[in-house]
Design an enzyme around this catalytic site. Structure first.
Site, PDB file in Angstrom:
ATOM      1  N   HIS A 209      29.854  34.810  37.946  1.00 34.44           N
ATOM      2  CA  HIS A 209      31.285  34.532  38.089  1.00 34.44           C
ATOM      3  C   HIS A 209      31.641  33.723  39.333  1.00 34.44           C
ATOM      4  O   HIS A 209      32.799  33.371  39.529  1.00 34.44           O
ATOM      5  CB  HIS A 209      32.086  35.837  38.100  1.00 34.44           C
ATOM      6  CG  HIS A 209      31.945  36.590  39.387  1.00 34.44           C
ATOM      7  ND1 HIS A 209      30.884  37.402  39.653  1.00 34.44           N
ATOM      8  CD2 HIS A 209      32.732  36.629  40.493  1.00 34.44           C
ATOM      9  CE1 HIS A 209      31.017  37.924  40.862  1.00 34.44           C
ATOM     10  NE2 HIS A 209      32.135  37.468  41.391  1.00 34.44           N
TER      11      HIS A 209
HETATM   12  C1  UD1 Z   1      37.394  37.972  42.694  1.00 32.36           C
HETATM   13  C2  UD1 Z   1      36.954  37.928  44.156  1.00 32.36           C
HETATM   14  C3  UD1 Z   1      35.427  37.925  44.239  1.00 32.36           C
HETATM   15  C4  UD1 Z   1      34.840  39.081  43.453  1.00 32.36           C
HETATM   16  C5  UD1 Z   1      35.359  39.004  42.023  1.00 32.36           C
HETATM   17  C6  UD1 Z   1      34.821  40.117  41.149  1.00 32.36           C
HETATM   18  C7  UD1 Z   1      38.373  36.669  45.754  1.00 32.36           C
HETATM   19  C8  UD1 Z   1      38.493  35.416  46.514  1.00 32.36           C
HETATM   20  N1  UD1 Z   1      37.408  36.712  44.826  1.00 32.36           N
HETATM   21  O1  UD1 Z   1      36.995  36.754  42.075  1.00 32.36           O
HETATM   22  O2  UD1 Z   1      35.046  38.059  45.584  1.00 32.36           O
HETATM   23  O3  UD1 Z   1      33.440  38.995  43.474  1.00 32.36           O
HETATM   24  O4  UD1 Z   1      36.791  39.092  42.063  1.00 32.36           O
HETATM   25  O5  UD1 Z   1      35.273  39.973  39.844  1.00 32.36           O
HETATM   26  O6  UD1 Z   1      39.135  37.589  45.998  1.00 32.36           O
HETATM   27  N2  UD1 Z   1      41.377  37.083  35.497  1.00 32.36           N
HETATM   28  C9  UD1 Z   1      41.693  37.691  34.300  1.00 32.36           C
HETATM   29  N3  UD1 Z   1      41.854  39.051  34.298  1.00 32.36           N
HETATM   30  C10 UD1 Z   1      41.703  39.810  35.406  1.00 32.36           C
HETATM   31  C11 UD1 Z   1      41.388  39.165  36.621  1.00 32.36           C
HETATM   32  C12 UD1 Z   1      41.222  37.809  36.649  1.00 32.36           C
HETATM   33  O7  UD1 Z   1      41.827  37.038  33.271  1.00 32.36           O
HETATM   34  O8  UD1 Z   1      41.856  41.041  35.335  1.00 32.36           O
HETATM   35  C13 UD1 Z   1      41.213  35.630  35.537  1.00 32.36           C
HETATM   36  C14 UD1 Z   1      42.277  34.970  36.407  1.00 32.36           C
HETATM   37  O9  UD1 Z   1      43.321  34.520  35.644  1.00 32.36           O
HETATM   38  C15 UD1 Z   1      41.526  33.850  37.087  1.00 32.36           C
HETATM   39  C16 UD1 Z   1      40.094  34.274  37.049  1.00 32.36           C
HETATM   40  O10 UD1 Z   1      39.960  35.359  36.159  1.00 32.36           O
HETATM   41  O11 UD1 Z   1      41.653  32.653  36.370  1.00 32.36           O
HETATM   42  C17 UD1 Z   1      39.569  34.612  38.420  1.00 32.36           C
HETATM   43  O12 UD1 Z   1      40.236  35.751  38.972  1.00 32.36           O
HETATM   44  P1  UD1 Z   1      40.441  35.903  40.574  1.00 32.36           P
HETATM   45  O13 UD1 Z   1      40.969  37.256  40.876  1.00 32.36           O
HETATM   46  O14 UD1 Z   1      41.181  34.741  41.102  1.00 32.36           O
HETATM   47  O15 UD1 Z   1      38.999  35.747  41.177  1.00 32.36           O
HETATM   48  P2  UD1 Z   1      37.583  36.287  40.692  1.00 32.36           P
HETATM   49  O16 UD1 Z   1      36.805  35.125  40.235  1.00 32.36           O
HETATM   50  O17 UD1 Z   1      37.718  37.453  39.766  1.00 32.36           O
END
Ligand code: UD1
Length: 371
Positions: A209
């Site tokens: 991820h």
């Molecule tokens: C975040 C953390 C990372 C951690 C990871 C574990 C930061 C900078 N990054 O990254 O350190 O390793 O979580 O998963 O804080 N999304 C969904 N549903 C959710 C959550 C997210 O669809 O429940 C989608 C969001 O719309 C976004 C993407 O996933 O497009 C990334 O989510 P985001 O929370 O920005 O960062 P992660 O990549 O999950």
């Protein structure tokens, strides 16, 4: 009896839940403190959040900030604004932040500026790669938090080198292992591999991820090709993170993976089902931080698709190996040809970290149990 001390435990994203759970349960046994869970809402899908609360036996959060997805500035800013309002209304005696996500640094900034003490659990980790958003979050959090709980000696060394005073640093060990041990009996009876008609030791497990692996077409496409080739030797189970799923769709790579017979794509799994796969897998291919630690603890070969790790003990003592797309297939083949993996478990990764944290909290808050 004097009023109970209020401790906020900040939870935001999937890897945070396993870190606050053992501490929440340990604090609940204490009569002088009231641990309250604050969920920032950074992760909000049922299978990225609610299912973890259920597995880890956590109550509904006392506060839910509901901030959701967004750019780094949006996420960080939204947590600061929403959390500041709450702590002005009702001031906690201590704020505990964990890990390195955007909400970790945001809650820390909001609290220290109001003079509320902050303790950081999993402090001192450094990848020395400032292109990772998590590295910036770690450096900022550690430089302003009041108490720093580290998992391993490299954490202490990094903090001392950055000028943090010795009195603020407490080596408590790795809290993730507490969660694993807390739920071991449930994990051991789970047998998730049966859902895929697979046998223990006859499959590999994938998690990917990190933006550096999944946000660019060229890199993600190359990794997909590698997974397809590896699956011809070892079936692969791949629980796909929402970020990765979105990009597989965007770059039109999903179909190819879906039609590969021995790759099993699934939605992100809850903690117990996922850990059941880790317990029974032959190898893991990952870019996660926590999975590097869990495989080291369990002695499972782990190939980490990153050029650095903020968890060096997993490489020097554990079963973790940093790989890139050029050498990973060779290394996997060597392991499949039965190469022995030597490993030891780092000191204080023993399932008792939450006890050590609670005893420092009692000193910090100058309280002593009445039971
Ligand atoms: C975040 C953390 C990372 C951690 C990871 C574990 C930061 C900078 N990054 O990254 O350190 O390793 O979580 O998963 O804080 N999304 C969904 N549903 C959710 C959550 C997210 O669809 O429940 C989608 C969001 O719309 C976004 C993407 O996933 O497009 C990334 O989510 P985001 O929370 O920005 O960062 P992660 O990549 O999950």
């Amino acid at each position: 009896m004097s009023k109970k001390k209020i401790i906020h435990l900040i939870a935001a994203a999937r890897p945070n839940f396993m870190k606050i759970a053992p501490l929440y349960h340990a604090l609940k046994k204490e009569d002088r403190v009231d641990p309250l869970i604050v969920h920032t809402g950074q992760h909000y899908d049922v299978n990225m959040s609610d299912s973890f609360f259920k597995d880890l036996n956590l109550p509904v959060p006392t506060l839910h900030l509901g901030i959701g997805s967004g750019s780094h500035a949006e996420q960080t800013g939204s947590v600061m604004i929403a959390y500041e309002k709450e702590i002005i209304k009702e001031r906690p005696d201590l704020v505990v932040v964990v890990g390195d996500v955007n909400s970790t640094v945001a809650a820390t900034l909001a609290s220290v500026k109001l003079g509320i003490p902050v303790a950081h659990l999993e402090a001192g980790l450094r990848s020395f790669d400032r292109k990772m958003p998590e590295e910036i979050n770690r450096i900022v959090t550690d430089s302003i938090a009041d108490f720093l709980w580290t998992p391993s000696p490299d954490g202490d060394e990094n903090l001392l080198r950055e000028g943090v005073s010795k009195e603020k640093i407490f080596r408590v060990g790795n809290i993730m292992i507490d969660s694993l041990e807390m739920l071991r009996s449930k994990i051991e009876i789970q047998e998730t591999f049966k859902e895929f008609d697979l046998q223990p030791d006859e499959f590999g497990l994938i998690t990917l991820h990190r933006p550096s692996n999944v946000d660019k077409l060229e890199k993600l496409s190359k990794l997909c090709q590698i997974l397809i080739r590896v699956s011809k030797k070892l079936p692969l189970i791949f629980p796909v993170h929402p970020r990765t799923w979105k990009n597989l769709v965007k770059f039109d790579l999903l179909k190819n993976l879906e039609k590969t017979e021995d790759i099993y794509l699934v939605e992100p799994l809850n903690y117990i089902r996922f850990m059941s796969l880790v317990f029974n897998t032959k190898i893991v291919i990952t870019d996660s931080g926590g999975v590097q630690e869990e495989t080291t603890y369990l002695g499972i070969p782990c190939f980490t698709l990153r050029s650095n790790t903020e968890r060096p003990a997993t490489v020097t003592q554990g079963t973790n190996e940093l790989c890139d797309s050029e050498n990973i297939e060779n290394r996997i083949e060597q392991i499949l040809r039965c190469e022995d993996v030597q490993h030891s478990i780092p000191e204080l990764w023993d399932g008792k970290t939450s006890e050590r944290v609670v005893s420092t909290i009692k000193n910090i808050l100058a309280i002593h149990s009445e039971n």
